[in-house]
Write a protein that holds these residues in place. Structure first.
Motif, PDB file in Angstrom:
ATOM      1  N   VAL A 157      97.449 -70.520 -49.131  1.00 40.16           N
ATOM      2  CA  VAL A 157      98.498 -70.549 -48.118  1.00 40.16           C
ATOM      3  C   VAL A 157      99.797 -70.028 -48.731  1.00 40.16           C
ATOM      4  CG1 VAL A 157      97.555 -72.392 -46.672  1.00 40.16           C
ATOM      5  CG2 VAL A 157      98.906 -72.980 -48.688  1.00 40.16           C
ATOM      6  N   LYS A 158     100.727 -69.668 -47.879  1.00 40.47           N
ATOM      7  CA  LYS A 158     102.025 -69.186 -48.345  1.00 40.47           C
ATOM      8  C   LYS A 158     102.951 -70.317 -48.760  1.00 40.47           C
ATOM      9  CE  LYS A 158     101.993 -64.596 -47.764  1.00 40.47           C
ATOM     10  NZ  LYS A 158     102.372 -63.619 -48.804  1.00 40.47           N
ATOM     11  N   LYS A 159     102.801 -71.479 -48.091  1.00 41.96           N
ATOM     12  CA  LYS A 159     103.652 -72.620 -48.394  1.00 41.96           C
ATOM     13  C   LYS A 159     102.801 -73.879 -48.462  1.00 41.96           C
ATOM     14  CE  LYS A 159     107.906 -70.868 -46.246  1.00 41.96           C
ATOM     15  NZ  LYS A 159     108.977 -71.145 -45.241  1.00 41.96           N
ATOM     16  N   GLY A 160     103.238 -74.828 -49.286  1.00 38.41           N
ATOM     17  CA  GLY A 160     102.553 -76.099 -49.396  1.00 38.41           C
ATOM     18  C   GLY A 160     101.417 -76.062 -50.398  1.00 38.41           C
ATOM     19  N   ARG A 161     100.801 -77.219 -50.606  1.00 32.30           N
ATOM     20  CA  ARG A 161      99.706 -77.335 -51.571  1.00 32.30           C
ATOM     21  C   ARG A 161      98.474 -77.964 -50.936  1.00 32.30           C
ATOM     22  NH1 ARG A 161     102.634 -78.538 -57.455  1.00 32.30           N
ATOM     23  NH2 ARG A 161     103.716 -76.535 -57.538  1.00 32.30           N
ATOM     24  N   SER A 162      98.243 -77.609 -49.688  1.00 32.13           N
ATOM     25  CA  SER A 162      97.024 -77.956 -48.965  1.00 32.13           C
ATOM     26  C   SER A 162      96.795 -76.839 -47.952  1.00 32.13           C
ATOM     27  CB  SER A 162      97.163 -79.293 -48.244  1.00 32.13           C
ATOM     28  OG  SER A 162      96.009 -79.603 -47.495  1.00 32.13           O
ATOM     29  N   PRO A 163      95.532 -76.367 -47.843  1.00 29.72           N
ATOM     30  CA  PRO A 163      94.317 -76.830 -48.509  1.00 29.72           C
ATOM     31  C   PRO A 163      94.212 -76.347 -49.950  1.00 29.72           C
ATOM     32  CG  PRO A 163      93.844 -74.934 -47.135  1.00 29.72           C
ATOM     33  CD  PRO A 163      95.285 -75.284 -46.877  1.00 29.72           C
ATOM     34  N   ILE A 164      93.157 -76.793 -50.634  1.00 33.61           N
ATOM     35  CA  ILE A 164      92.777 -76.239 -51.932  1.00 33.61           C
ATOM     36  C   ILE A 164      91.353 -75.715 -51.796  1.00 33.61           C
ATOM     37  CG2 ILE A 164      92.008 -78.467 -52.874  1.00 33.61           C
ATOM     38  CD1 ILE A 164      93.113 -77.456 -55.604  1.00 33.61           C
ATOM     39  N   SER A 165      91.133 -74.485 -52.249  1.00 34.22           N
ATOM     40  CA  SER A 165      89.883 -73.785 -51.976  1.00 34.22           C
ATOM     41  C   SER A 165      89.318 -73.138 -53.237  1.00 34.22           C
ATOM     42  CB  SER A 165      90.097 -72.710 -50.906  1.00 34.22           C
ATOM     43  OG  SER A 165      90.481 -73.290 -49.680  1.00 34.22           O
ATOM     44  N   VAL A 166      88.047 -72.736 -53.125  1.00 34.94           N
ATOM     45  CA  VAL A 166      87.340 -72.020 -54.178  1.00 34.94           C
ATOM     46  C   VAL A 166      86.952 -70.652 -53.638  1.00 34.94           C
ATOM     47  CG1 VAL A 166      85.380 -72.047 -55.776  1.00 34.94           C
ATOM     48  CG2 VAL A 166      86.398 -74.214 -55.000  1.00 34.94           C
ATOM     49  N   ALA A 167      87.213 -69.607 -54.422  1.00 34.89           N
ATOM     50  CA  ALA A 167      86.810 -68.251 -54.049  1.00 34.89           C
ATOM     51  C   ALA A 167      86.010 -67.638 -55.186  1.00 34.89           C
ATOM     52  CB  ALA A 167      88.032 -67.390 -53.725  1.00 34.89           C
ATOM     53  N   ILE A 168      85.203 -66.629 -54.849  1.00 33.48           N
ATOM     54  CA  ILE A 168      84.345 -65.978 -55.831  1.00 33.48           C
ATOM     55  C   ILE A 168      84.474 -64.469 -55.695  1.00 33.48           C
ATOM     56  CG2 ILE A 168      82.256 -65.848 -54.404  1.00 33.48           C
ATOM     57  CD1 ILE A 168      80.729 -66.854 -56.964  1.00 33.48           C
ATOM     58  N   SER A 169      84.251 -63.755 -56.806  1.00 28.83           N
ATOM     59  CA  SER A 169      84.378 -62.308 -56.821  1.00 28.83           C
ATOM     60  C   SER A 169      83.360 -61.717 -57.792  1.00 28.83           C
ATOM     61  CB  SER A 169      85.792 -61.909 -57.255  1.00 28.83           C
ATOM     62  OG  SER A 169      85.904 -60.508 -57.429  1.00 28.83           O
ATOM     63  N   SER A 170      82.870 -60.537 -57.475  1.00 32.91           N
ATOM     64  CA  SER A 170      81.992 -59.828 -58.391  1.00 32.91           C
ATOM     65  C   SER A 170      82.754 -58.874 -59.300  1.00 32.91           C
ATOM     66  CB  SER A 170      80.931 -59.041 -57.611  1.00 32.91           C
ATOM     67  OG  SER A 170      81.559 -58.080 -56.771  1.00 32.91           O
ATOM     68  N   ASP A 171      84.001 -58.533 -58.927  1.00 32.84           N
ATOM     69  CA  ASP A 171      84.749 -57.546 -59.698  1.00 32.84           C
ATOM     70  C   ASP A 171      86.156 -57.993 -60.085  1.00 32.84           C
ATOM     71  OD1 ASP A 171      86.069 -57.461 -57.274  1.00 32.84           O
ATOM     72  OD2 ASP A 171      85.529 -55.391 -56.799  1.00 32.84           O
ATOM     73  N   GLY A 172      86.563 -59.204 -59.706  1.00 34.82           N
ATOM     74  CA  GLY A 172      87.896 -59.689 -60.022  1.00 34.82           C
ATOM     75  C   GLY A 172      88.974 -59.192 -59.080  1.00 34.82           C
ATOM     76  N   LYS A 173      88.607 -58.369 -58.109  1.00 35.50           N
ATOM     77  CA  LYS A 173      89.591 -57.811 -57.178  1.00 35.50           C
ATOM     78  C   LYS A 173      89.333 -58.253 -55.744  1.00 35.50           C
ATOM     79  CE  LYS A 173      90.759 -53.714 -59.906  1.00 35.50           C
ATOM     80  NZ  LYS A 173      90.857 -52.229 -59.914  1.00 35.50           N
ATOM     81  N   SER A 174      88.080 -58.174 -55.295  1.00 38.27           N
ATOM     82  CA  SER A 174      87.722 -58.597 -53.944  1.00 38.27           C
ATOM     83  C   SER A 174      87.194 -60.016 -54.001  1.00 38.27           C
ATOM     84  CB  SER A 174      86.654 -57.659 -53.363  1.00 38.27           C
ATOM     85  OG  SER A 174      87.150 -56.344 -53.259  1.00 38.27           O
ATOM     86  N   TRP A 175      87.855 -60.922 -53.286  1.00 40.51           N
ATOM     87  CA  TRP A 175      87.525 -62.335 -53.364  1.00 40.51           C
ATOM     88  C   TRP A 175      87.033 -62.840 -52.011  1.00 40.51           C
ATOM     89  CZ3 TRP A 175      87.733 -64.916 -57.978  1.00 40.51           C
ATOM     90  CH2 TRP A 175      88.442 -64.293 -59.020  1.00 40.51           C
ATOM     91  N   LYS A 176      86.144 -63.829 -52.050  1.00 35.95           N
ATOM     92  CA  LYS A 176      85.623 -64.459 -50.834  1.00 35.95           C
ATOM     93  C   LYS A 176      85.700 -65.971 -50.996  1.00 35.95           C
ATOM     94  CE  LYS A 176      83.164 -64.815 -46.970  1.00 35.95           C
ATOM     95  NZ  LYS A 176      83.599 -64.308 -45.668  1.00 35.95           N
ATOM     96  N   ASP A 177      86.405 -66.636 -50.075  1.00 35.77           N
ATOM     97  CA  ASP A 177      86.434 -68.101 -50.100  1.00 35.77           C
ATOM     98  C   ASP A 177      85.035 -68.643 -49.823  1.00 35.77           C
ATOM     99  OD1 ASP A 177      89.103 -68.234 -50.672  1.00 35.77           O
ATOM    100  OD2 ASP A 177      89.746 -68.722 -48.650  1.00 35.77           O
ATOM    101  N   ILE A 178      84.608 -69.617 -50.628  1.00 38.84           N
ATOM    102  CA  ILE A 178      83.278 -70.204 -50.454  1.00 38.84           C
ATOM    103  C   ILE A 178      83.315 -71.709 -50.234  1.00 38.84           C
ATOM    104  CG2 ILE A 178      82.009 -68.412 -51.681  1.00 38.84           C
ATOM    105  CD1 ILE A 178      82.045 -70.268 -54.146  1.00 38.84           C
ATOM    106  N   ALA A 179      84.441 -72.352 -50.474  1.00 43.70           N
ATOM    107  CA  ALA A 179      84.510 -73.795 -50.255  1.00 43.70           C
ATOM    108  C   ALA A 179      85.954 -74.227 -50.085  1.00 43.70           C
ATOM    109  CB  ALA A 179      83.873 -74.558 -51.411  1.00 43.70           C
ATOM    110  N   THR A 180      86.188 -75.156 -49.196  1.00 37.62           N
ATOM    111  CA  THR A 180      87.474 -75.835 -49.063  1.00 37.62           C
ATOM    112  C   THR A 180      87.283 -77.257 -49.560  1.00 37.62           C
ATOM    113  OG1 THR A 180      88.153 -74.477 -47.178  1.00 37.62           O
ATOM    114  CG2 THR A 180      89.277 -76.585 -47.465  1.00 37.62           C
ATOM    115  N   LEU A 181      87.967 -77.610 -50.631  1.00 37.97           N
ATOM    116  CA  LEU A 181      87.780 -78.919 -51.258  1.00 37.97           C
ATOM    117  C   LEU A 181      88.598 -80.004 -50.566  1.00 37.97           C
ATOM    118  CD1 LEU A 181      87.886 -77.787 -55.005  1.00 37.97           C
ATOM    119  CD2 LEU A 181      85.893 -78.014 -53.501  1.00 37.97           C
ATOM    120  N   GLU A 182      89.775 -79.653 -50.087  1.00 36.33           N
ATOM    121  CA  GLU A 182      90.641 -80.592 -49.355  1.00 36.33           C
ATOM    122  C   GLU A 182      91.404 -79.792 -48.310  1.00 36.33           C
ATOM    123  OE1 GLU A 182      90.720 -83.851 -49.987  1.00 36.33           O
ATOM    124  OE2 GLU A 182      89.967 -84.041 -52.037  1.00 36.33           O
TER     125      GLU A 182
END
Length: 329
Positions: free
Chosen positions: A266-291
């Protein structure tokens, strides 16, 4: 309590399933009301974690707390470092970072001092997986050790510590030690701190031998840069595709070459917190929202992959507890 969530996605050549196998607090009660800035390491005897805790961040009573993960449960945390000085004054401690030297000691890096623009680097060593610790060692002037996120071992045996300073604007630099913290060298600043303001980098390993850093910034995005000489020089910092609300992140390169990042998307705040994955370090895909609780703080993650290929994540939960998540990819 066990939570199982499944997230399916396709990312380049990868098709993967992410499962949150377990999510639990490291502790339910503690002798302090506030905590922050957790770190993880895998020792020969198992997973360990540390964080700082006290009345509140910057209060002189803030120390470094530590726990072992044994048989699927965290042991009662113990304080392993405090900021009591030789003259009796006490300063708060900050941002512990654990590093397990392969086949050798466990190192705890941390910062000591009244504020981030005045702190100095410290370390302690454990030769029994964190049961006992050496006396504290003060690092040389302008050497802080890894500032928030884990150090990485380079192919030539040099320990690269991603670092930053806050005493003259927010600037990144890299620190190097070939003898496990006895002698040091460092780069100059990687950014000017004015047009580009950044701290707290993480290091990723690319298939072509280059290194990539990703870091927190005041510029609205996670910033990135690349090095072709094992961290001695870097390209100019540039925005990644991931937004950043000026909050800490962490990232790791997995054994199969993919990269995982934990961040606040997000642009502001500290929620949510998420996990993203990438095969090349440039293109990322969110795979889980932890909170995802509006108005609360879920921040300052740490992420590692253990020898069983599980991904372990810890993060600050409302400044009251440290939460631990086990993720299978």
């Amino acid at each position: 309590m066990k939570f199982i969530y499944t997230f399916l996605f396709s990312l380049g050549a990868f098709c993967a399933t992410a499962q949150v196998e377990k999510a639990a607090f490291i502790y339910e009660t503690a002798p302090y009301p506030s905590c922050h800035a957790s770190t993880l390491a895998e020792t020969p005897t198992g997973l360990v974690g540390a964080w700082f805790g006290g009345k509140h961040e910057k209060n002189p009573d803030v120390g470094i707390w530590f726990s072992h993960y044994v048989n699927g449960k965290w042991e009662t945390p113990v304080e392993i470092a405090n900021g009591i000085q030789g003259d009796g004054r006490r300063y708060p401690l900050w941002n512990p970072v654990l590093y397990q030297v392969p086949g050798k000691e466990l190192i705890l890096f941390y910062k000591d001092g009244p504020a981030p623009d005045e702190w100095w680097g410290m370390l302690k060593r454990s030769f029994d997986g964190g049961k006992t610790w050496s006396a504290a060692e003060r690092l040389p002037k302008d050497i802080y050790g890894p500032i928030k996120n884990k150090a990485v071992l380079l192919p030539d045996g040099t320990l690269l510590c991603p670092s930053s300073s806050e005493d003259d604007d927010w600037k990144l630099h890299m620190e190097f030690t070939r003898d496990l913290g006895k002698t040091w060298s460092r780069t100059g600043p990687l950014n000017d701190g004015v047009t580009t303001s950044a701290i707290q980098p993480s290091i990723l390993f690319l298939p072509d031998g280059r290194l990539q850093l990703v870091c927190r910034s005041e510029n609205g995005f996670i910033l990135q840069a690349f090095s072709g000489d094992q961290g001695r020089t870097w390209t100019a910092l540039e925005p990644s595709s991931l937004v950043n609300p000026n909050s800490g992140i962490d990232a790791v390169t997995l054994k199969d070459g993919r990269h995982v990042i934990v961040y606040n998307p997000v642009k502001k705040g500290r929620s949510p917190i998420s996990v993203a994955i990438s095969s090349d370090g440039k293109s990322w895909k969110d795979i889980a929202t932890l909170e995802n609780e509006p108005g609360e703080e879920f921040s300052y993650p740490a992420v590692i992959q253990t020898s069983d290929s599980k991904v372990h994540i810890t993060y600050t939960w409302k400044r009251k507890k440290i939460k631990h998540v086990i993720l299978s990819l």
